[in-house]
Write an enzyme that holds these catalytic residues in place. Structure first.
Site, short mmCIF file in Angstrom:
data_model
loop_
_atom_site.label_atom_id
_atom_site.label_comp_id
_atom_site.label_asym_id
_atom_site.label_seq_id
_atom_site.Cartn_x
_atom_site.Cartn_y
_atom_site.Cartn_z
N ASN A 90 -51.54 -48.41 -6.33
CA ASN A 90 -51.65 -49.85 -6.05
C ASN A 90 -53.09 -50.31 -5.83
OD1 ASN A 90 -50.61 -52.54 -4.78
ND2 ASN A 90 -51.88 -51.60 -3.20
N TYR A 156 -61.55 -56.86 -15.54
CA TYR A 156 -60.31 -56.68 -14.76
C TYR A 156 -59.12 -56.61 -15.72
CZ TYR A 156 -56.47 -57.64 -11.50
OH TYR A 156 -55.29 -57.57 -10.78
N1 LIG Z 1 -52.78 -60.48 -5.92
C1 LIG Z 1 -52.54 -60.68 -7.21
O1 LIG Z 1 -52.45 -61.84 -7.68
C2 LIG Z 1 -52.32 -59.53 -8.15
C3 LIG Z 1 -51.82 -59.80 -9.43
C4 LIG Z 1 -51.64 -58.73 -10.32
C5 LIG Z 1 -51.94 -57.46 -9.94
N2 LIG Z 1 -52.43 -57.23 -8.68
C6 LIG Z 1 -52.75 -55.84 -8.33
O2 LIG Z 1 -52.01 -55.44 -7.19
C7 LIG Z 1 -52.75 -54.47 -6.46
C8 LIG Z 1 -52.82 -54.87 -4.99
O3 LIG Z 1 -53.52 -56.10 -4.89
P1 LIG Z 1 -53.45 -57.07 -3.62
O4 LIG Z 1 -53.24 -58.43 -4.15
O5 LIG Z 1 -52.53 -56.53 -2.60
O6 LIG Z 1 -54.98 -56.99 -3.17
P2 LIG Z 1 -55.67 -56.78 -1.76
O7 LIG Z 1 -57.10 -57.02 -2.00
O8 LIG Z 1 -54.97 -57.55 -0.71
O9 LIG Z 1 -55.41 -55.21 -1.46
C9 LIG Z 1 -56.04 -54.21 -2.19
C10 LIG Z 1 -56.15 -52.96 -1.32
O10 LIG Z 1 -56.79 -51.94 -2.11
C11 LIG Z 1 -57.77 -51.33 -1.29
N3 LIG Z 1 -58.84 -50.75 -2.13
C12 LIG Z 1 -59.82 -51.38 -2.80
N4 LIG Z 1 -60.63 -50.50 -3.40
C13 LIG Z 1 -60.13 -49.26 -3.12
C14 LIG Z 1 -60.53 -47.95 -3.46
N5 LIG Z 1 -61.62 -47.71 -4.20
N6 LIG Z 1 -59.78 -46.92 -3.02
C15 LIG Z 1 -58.68 -47.14 -2.24
N7 LIG Z 1 -58.27 -48.37 -1.87
C16 LIG Z 1 -58.99 -49.43 -2.31
C17 LIG Z 1 -58.30 -52.44 -0.39
O11 LIG Z 1 -58.96 -51.93 0.75
C18 LIG Z 1 -57.00 -53.18 -0.07
O12 LIG Z 1 -56.35 -52.65 1.06
C19 LIG Z 1 -54.10 -54.36 -7.14
O13 LIG Z 1 -54.10 -53.27 -8.05
C20 LIG Z 1 -54.20 -55.66 -7.92
O14 LIG Z 1 -55.06 -55.57 -9.03
C21 LIG Z 1 -52.62 -58.23 -7.78
#
Ligand SMILES: NC(=O)c1ccc[n+]([C@@H]2O[C@H](COP(=O)([O-])OP(=O)(O)OC[C@H]3O[C@@H](n4cnc5c(N)ncnc54)[C@H](O)[C@@H]3O)[C@@H](O)[C@H]2O)c1
Length: 249
Positions: A90, A156
Protein backbone atom coordinates in the site's frame (compact mmCIF):
# COMPACT_ATOMS: atom_id res chain seq x y z
CA UNK A 1 -15.56 -13.18 6.37
CA UNK A 2 -13.06 -14.42 8.94
CA UNK A 3 -9.34 -13.76 8.94
CA UNK A 4 -8.85 -15.50 12.28
CA UNK A 5 -5.38 -17.05 12.70
CA UNK A 6 -4.07 -15.26 9.62
CA UNK A 7 -1.08 -12.91 9.58
CA UNK A 8 -1.09 -9.73 7.48
CA UNK A 9 1.66 -7.28 6.61
CA UNK A 10 0.52 -3.88 5.36
CA UNK A 11 3.07 -1.37 4.07
CA UNK A 12 2.46 2.34 4.59
CA UNK A 13 -0.21 1.55 7.18
CA UNK A 14 0.52 4.32 9.67
CA UNK A 15 -2.32 6.37 8.16
CA UNK A 16 -4.83 6.61 5.31
CA UNK A 17 -5.94 3.62 3.22
CA UNK A 18 -3.34 1.23 4.67
CA UNK A 19 -4.43 2.00 8.22
CA UNK A 20 -8.08 1.39 7.38
CA UNK A 21 -7.28 -1.94 5.70
CA UNK A 22 -5.24 -2.96 8.78
CA UNK A 23 -8.13 -2.00 11.08
CA UNK A 24 -10.65 -4.00 9.03
CA UNK A 25 -8.39 -7.07 8.85
CA UNK A 26 -7.86 -6.87 12.62
CA UNK A 27 -11.60 -6.48 13.19
CA UNK A 28 -12.03 -9.84 11.41
CA UNK A 29 -9.43 -11.52 13.64
CA UNK A 30 -6.19 -11.16 11.65
CA UNK A 31 -2.89 -10.46 13.36
CA UNK A 32 -1.40 -7.42 11.66
CA UNK A 33 2.06 -5.96 11.20
CA UNK A 34 1.92 -2.20 10.73
CA UNK A 35 4.90 -1.06 8.72
CA UNK A 36 5.60 2.49 7.63
CA UNK A 37 8.51 4.80 6.94
CA UNK A 38 7.01 6.95 9.73
CA UNK A 39 7.86 5.12 12.95
CA UNK A 40 5.54 7.21 15.12
CA UNK A 41 2.32 6.82 13.09
CA UNK A 42 3.05 3.09 12.74
CA UNK A 43 3.43 2.74 16.51
CA UNK A 44 0.32 4.78 17.23
CA UNK A 45 -1.78 2.80 14.71
CA UNK A 46 -0.57 -0.49 16.20
CA UNK A 47 -1.49 0.73 19.71
CA UNK A 48 -4.97 1.80 18.55
CA UNK A 49 -5.64 -1.50 16.79
CA UNK A 50 -4.39 -3.61 19.69
CA UNK A 51 -6.59 -1.80 22.19
CA UNK A 52 -9.67 -1.86 19.88
CA UNK A 53 -9.53 -5.50 18.82
CA UNK A 54 -7.37 -7.30 21.39
CA UNK A 55 -5.37 -9.16 18.76
CA UNK A 56 -1.62 -9.46 18.26
CA UNK A 57 -0.26 -6.36 16.51
CA UNK A 58 3.30 -5.26 15.85
CA UNK A 59 4.78 -2.20 14.25
CA UNK A 60 8.08 -1.84 12.47
CA UNK A 61 9.72 0.99 10.58
CA UNK A 62 10.14 0.00 6.94
CA UNK A 63 11.15 2.21 4.05
CA UNK A 64 10.02 0.23 1.00
CA UNK A 65 12.81 1.86 -1.04
CA UNK A 66 15.35 -0.10 0.99
CA UNK A 67 15.77 -3.82 0.39
CA UNK A 68 17.50 -4.46 3.70
CA UNK A 69 14.54 -2.91 5.56
CA UNK A 70 12.09 -5.00 3.49
CA UNK A 71 13.97 -8.18 4.38
CA UNK A 72 13.99 -7.13 8.04
CA UNK A 73 10.18 -6.72 7.88
CA UNK A 74 9.74 -10.20 6.43
CA UNK A 75 12.18 -11.85 8.88
CA UNK A 76 10.63 -10.02 11.83
CA UNK A 77 7.10 -11.10 10.86
CA UNK A 78 8.07 -14.75 10.40
CA UNK A 79 9.97 -14.77 13.71
CA UNK A 80 7.15 -13.09 15.65
CA UNK A 81 4.11 -14.64 13.95
CA UNK A 82 5.44 -17.77 12.21
CA UNK A 83 4.10 -17.00 8.72
CA UNK A 84 2.80 -14.36 6.30
CA UNK A 85 -0.64 -15.05 4.80
CA UNK A 86 -1.26 -11.57 3.40
CA UNK A 87 0.90 -8.78 2.02
CA UNK A 88 -0.75 -5.47 1.17
CA UNK A 89 1.58 -3.30 -0.90
CA UNK A 90 0.00 0.00 0.00
CA UNK A 91 2.89 2.43 0.64
CA UNK A 92 2.93 5.15 -1.98
CA UNK A 93 3.74 8.78 -2.63
CA UNK A 94 2.08 11.18 -5.03
CA UNK A 95 3.27 14.24 -6.90
CA UNK A 96 1.42 16.76 -9.04
CA UNK A 97 4.54 18.10 -10.77
CA UNK A 98 4.04 18.84 -14.47
CA UNK A 99 6.06 17.02 -17.14
CA UNK A 100 8.56 19.81 -17.80
CA UNK A 101 9.38 20.21 -14.12
CA UNK A 102 9.95 16.59 -13.08
CA UNK A 103 13.62 16.26 -12.13
CA UNK A 104 15.52 12.99 -12.35
CA UNK A 105 15.62 12.91 -8.56
CA UNK A 106 11.84 13.30 -8.30
CA UNK A 107 11.27 10.67 -11.01
CA UNK A 108 13.47 8.21 -9.13
CA UNK A 109 11.78 8.99 -5.82
CA UNK A 110 8.28 8.23 -7.09
CA UNK A 111 9.27 5.12 -9.04
CA UNK A 112 11.39 3.79 -6.15
CA UNK A 113 8.54 3.90 -3.65
CA UNK A 114 5.54 3.13 -5.84
CA UNK A 115 6.98 0.55 -8.24
CA UNK A 116 10.34 -0.77 -7.04
CA UNK A 117 8.95 -1.02 -3.51
CA UNK A 118 6.03 -3.17 -4.66
CA UNK A 119 8.33 -5.46 -6.62
CA UNK A 120 10.87 -6.04 -3.85
CA UNK A 121 8.30 -6.38 -1.04
CA UNK A 122 6.51 -8.99 -3.16
CA UNK A 123 9.76 -10.74 -4.06
CA UNK A 124 10.70 -10.95 -0.38
CA UNK A 125 7.44 -12.69 0.63
CA UNK A 126 7.34 -15.03 -2.37
CA UNK A 127 9.67 -17.54 -0.79
CA UNK A 128 7.64 -17.59 2.44
CA UNK A 129 4.31 -17.95 0.64
CA UNK A 130 5.58 -20.63 -1.75
CA UNK A 131 6.81 -22.59 1.28
CA UNK A 132 3.39 -22.28 2.90
CA UNK A 133 1.61 -23.30 -0.32
CA UNK A 134 -0.72 -20.33 0.04
CA UNK A 135 -0.80 -16.57 0.31
CA UNK A 136 -2.43 -13.43 -0.96
CA UNK A 137 -0.86 -10.22 -2.22
CA UNK A 138 -2.87 -7.05 -2.80
CA UNK A 139 -1.33 -4.05 -4.56
CA UNK A 140 -2.54 -0.48 -4.46
CA UNK A 141 -2.59 0.72 -8.08
CA UNK A 142 -4.61 3.77 -9.19
CA UNK A 143 -7.10 5.00 -11.75
CA UNK A 144 -4.20 7.15 -12.99
CA UNK A 145 -2.32 3.94 -13.85
CA UNK A 146 -5.09 3.10 -16.33
CA UNK A 147 -5.92 6.47 -17.86
CA UNK A 148 -2.75 8.53 -17.32
CA UNK A 149 -2.23 11.38 -14.91
CA UNK A 150 -5.38 13.37 -14.23
CA UNK A 151 -4.53 15.74 -11.41
CA UNK A 152 -1.37 13.75 -10.70
CA UNK A 153 2.02 13.66 -12.43
CA UNK A 154 3.07 11.46 -15.36
CA UNK A 155 5.64 9.70 -13.14
CA UNK A 156 2.97 8.78 -10.57
CA UNK A 157 0.66 7.46 -13.30
CA UNK A 158 3.52 5.48 -14.90
CA UNK A 159 4.46 3.94 -11.55
CA UNK A 160 0.88 2.77 -11.04
CA UNK A 161 0.66 1.39 -14.61
CA UNK A 162 3.77 -0.60 -13.66
CA UNK A 163 2.02 -1.87 -10.54
CA UNK A 164 -0.87 -3.11 -12.69
CA UNK A 165 1.54 -5.06 -14.88
CA UNK A 166 3.49 -6.42 -11.90
CA UNK A 167 0.20 -7.62 -10.41
CA UNK A 168 -0.56 -9.68 -13.51
CA UNK A 169 2.99 -11.05 -13.79
CA UNK A 170 3.06 -12.14 -10.14
CA UNK A 171 -0.47 -13.56 -10.42
CA UNK A 172 0.59 -15.81 -13.31
CA UNK A 173 3.88 -16.87 -11.72
CA UNK A 174 2.44 -17.61 -8.28
CA UNK A 175 -0.88 -19.24 -9.17
CA UNK A 176 0.69 -22.75 -9.26
CA UNK A 177 1.80 -22.20 -5.66
CA UNK A 178 -1.65 -21.26 -4.33
CA UNK A 179 -0.81 -17.56 -4.08
CA UNK A 180 -3.36 -15.07 -5.41
CA UNK A 181 -2.27 -11.58 -6.47
CA UNK A 182 -4.71 -8.75 -7.15
CA UNK A 183 -4.79 -4.96 -7.21
CA UNK A 184 -7.21 -2.17 -6.50
CA UNK A 185 -7.25 0.88 -8.76
CA UNK A 186 -8.89 3.63 -6.73
CA UNK A 187 -9.99 6.96 -8.14
CA UNK A 188 -9.55 9.87 -5.73
CA UNK A 189 -9.81 8.85 -2.07
CA UNK A 190 -10.21 11.31 0.77
CA UNK A 191 -6.87 10.98 2.59
CA UNK A 192 -3.91 13.22 3.42
CA UNK A 193 -2.64 12.51 -0.11
CA UNK A 194 -5.57 14.22 -1.87
CA UNK A 195 -6.22 16.73 0.91
CA UNK A 196 -2.94 18.26 -0.28
CA UNK A 197 -4.41 18.84 -3.80
CA UNK A 198 -5.46 22.42 -4.67
CA UNK A 199 -9.22 22.97 -4.10
CA UNK A 200 -9.84 23.48 -7.86
CA UNK A 201 -8.27 20.10 -8.65
CA UNK A 202 -10.42 18.37 -6.01
CA UNK A 203 -13.57 20.03 -7.40
CA UNK A 204 -12.68 18.99 -10.93
CA UNK A 205 -12.15 15.37 -9.85
CA UNK A 206 -15.54 15.29 -8.10
CA UNK A 207 -17.10 16.79 -11.24
CA UNK A 208 -15.71 13.92 -13.35
CA UNK A 209 -17.20 11.28 -11.04
CA UNK A 210 -20.76 10.06 -11.81
CA UNK A 211 -21.28 9.21 -8.11
CA UNK A 212 -20.12 12.74 -7.33
CA UNK A 213 -17.68 12.27 -4.47
CA UNK A 214 -14.25 11.06 -3.42
CA UNK A 215 -14.08 7.51 -2.08
CA UNK A 216 -13.52 7.21 1.63
CA UNK A 217 -11.02 4.77 3.08
CA UNK A 218 -13.83 2.35 4.03
CA UNK A 219 -14.79 2.02 0.36
CA UNK A 220 -11.30 0.79 -0.42
CA UNK A 221 -10.90 -1.37 2.70
CA UNK A 222 -14.15 -3.27 2.09
CA UNK A 223 -13.05 -4.18 -1.43
CA UNK A 224 -9.61 -5.12 -0.13
CA UNK A 225 -11.10 -7.50 2.40
CA UNK A 226 -13.20 -9.16 -0.29
CA UNK A 227 -10.19 -9.72 -2.57
CA UNK A 228 -8.13 -11.05 0.34
CA UNK A 229 -10.89 -13.36 1.58
CA UNK A 230 -11.81 -16.88 0.52
CA UNK A 231 -14.91 -15.39 -1.13
CA UNK A 232 -12.47 -14.35 -3.89
CA UNK A 233 -10.65 -17.70 -4.04
CA UNK A 234 -10.97 -17.94 -7.85
CA UNK A 235 -9.89 -14.34 -8.46
CA UNK A 236 -6.28 -13.58 -9.33
CA UNK A 237 -4.68 -10.98 -11.60
CA UNK A 238 -7.73 -8.74 -11.17
CA UNK A 239 -7.40 -4.94 -11.14
CA UNK A 240 -10.52 -3.77 -9.34
CA UNK A 241 -11.77 -0.25 -10.14
CA UNK A 242 -13.19 1.76 -7.24
CA UNK A 243 -13.84 5.16 -8.74
CA UNK A 244 -17.55 6.01 -8.49
CA UNK A 245 -17.95 5.37 -12.23
CA UNK A 246 -15.26 7.79 -13.46
CA UNK A 247 -13.84 4.95 -15.59
CA UNK A 248 -16.07 2.06 -16.66
CA UNK A 249 -13.97 -0.57 -18.44
N1 LIG B 1 -5.66 8.87 -1.93
C1 LIG B 1 -5.92 8.61 -3.20
O1 LIG B 1 -6.69 9.34 -3.87
C2 LIG B 1 -5.34 7.40 -3.89
C3 LIG B 1 -5.85 7.05 -5.15
C4 LIG B 1 -5.30 5.95 -5.81
C5 LIG B 1 -4.29 5.23 -5.22
N2 LIG B 1 -3.82 5.60 -4.00
C6 LIG B 1 -2.72 4.81 -3.43
O2 LIG B 1 -3.11 4.28 -2.18
C7 LIG B 1 -1.96 4.13 -1.35
C8 LIG B 1 -2.21 4.77 0.01
O3 LIG B 1 -2.42 6.16 -0.18
P1 LIG B 1 -3.13 7.12 0.89
O4 LIG B 1 -4.12 7.93 0.14
O5 LIG B 1 -3.57 6.35 2.07
O6 LIG B 1 -1.90 8.08 1.21
P2 LIG B 1 -1.29 8.63 2.56
O7 LIG B 1 -0.30 9.63 2.15
O8 LIG B 1 -2.35 9.00 3.52
O9 LIG B 1 -0.54 7.33 3.16
C9 LIG B 1 0.61 6.79 2.57
C10 LIG B 1 1.42 6.08 3.65
O10 LIG B 1 2.59 5.54 3.01
C11 LIG B 1 3.70 5.83 3.83
N3 LIG B 1 4.94 5.86 3.02
C12 LIG B 1 5.35 6.82 2.16
N4 LIG B 1 6.56 6.51 1.65
C13 LIG B 1 6.91 5.32 2.20
C14 LIG B 1 8.05 4.49 2.08
N5 LIG B 1 9.09 4.82 1.30
N6 LIG B 1 8.07 3.33 2.77
C15 LIG B 1 7.04 2.98 3.58
N7 LIG B 1 5.95 3.75 3.76
C16 LIG B 1 5.88 4.91 3.07
C17 LIG B 1 3.40 7.18 4.46
O11 LIG B 1 4.19 7.43 5.61
C18 LIG B 1 1.91 7.02 4.75
O12 LIG B 1 1.68 6.45 6.01
C19 LIG B 1 -0.80 4.74 -2.12
O13 LIG B 1 -0.09 3.71 -2.80
C20 LIG B 1 -1.49 5.64 -3.13
O14 LIG B 1 -0.72 5.87 -4.27
C21 LIG B 1 -4.33 6.66 -3.32
Amino acid sequence: MSFKDSVSVITGSGQGIGKKIAQRLASEGASVVISDIDTETARETAREIESSFGIKVASIKTDVKKRDEIQRLVDFTVEEFGKIDILVNNAGICSLTGIEDISEEEWNGVIDVNLKGVFFCSQAVVLVMKGQGQGRILNMASLAGKVGGIAVGAHYAASKAGVICLTKSFAKALAPFGVRVNAIAPGPVDTAMTQAFPPEAREELVGQCPLGRFADTEDIAEAALFLLSDAAKHITGEILDINGGTLMD
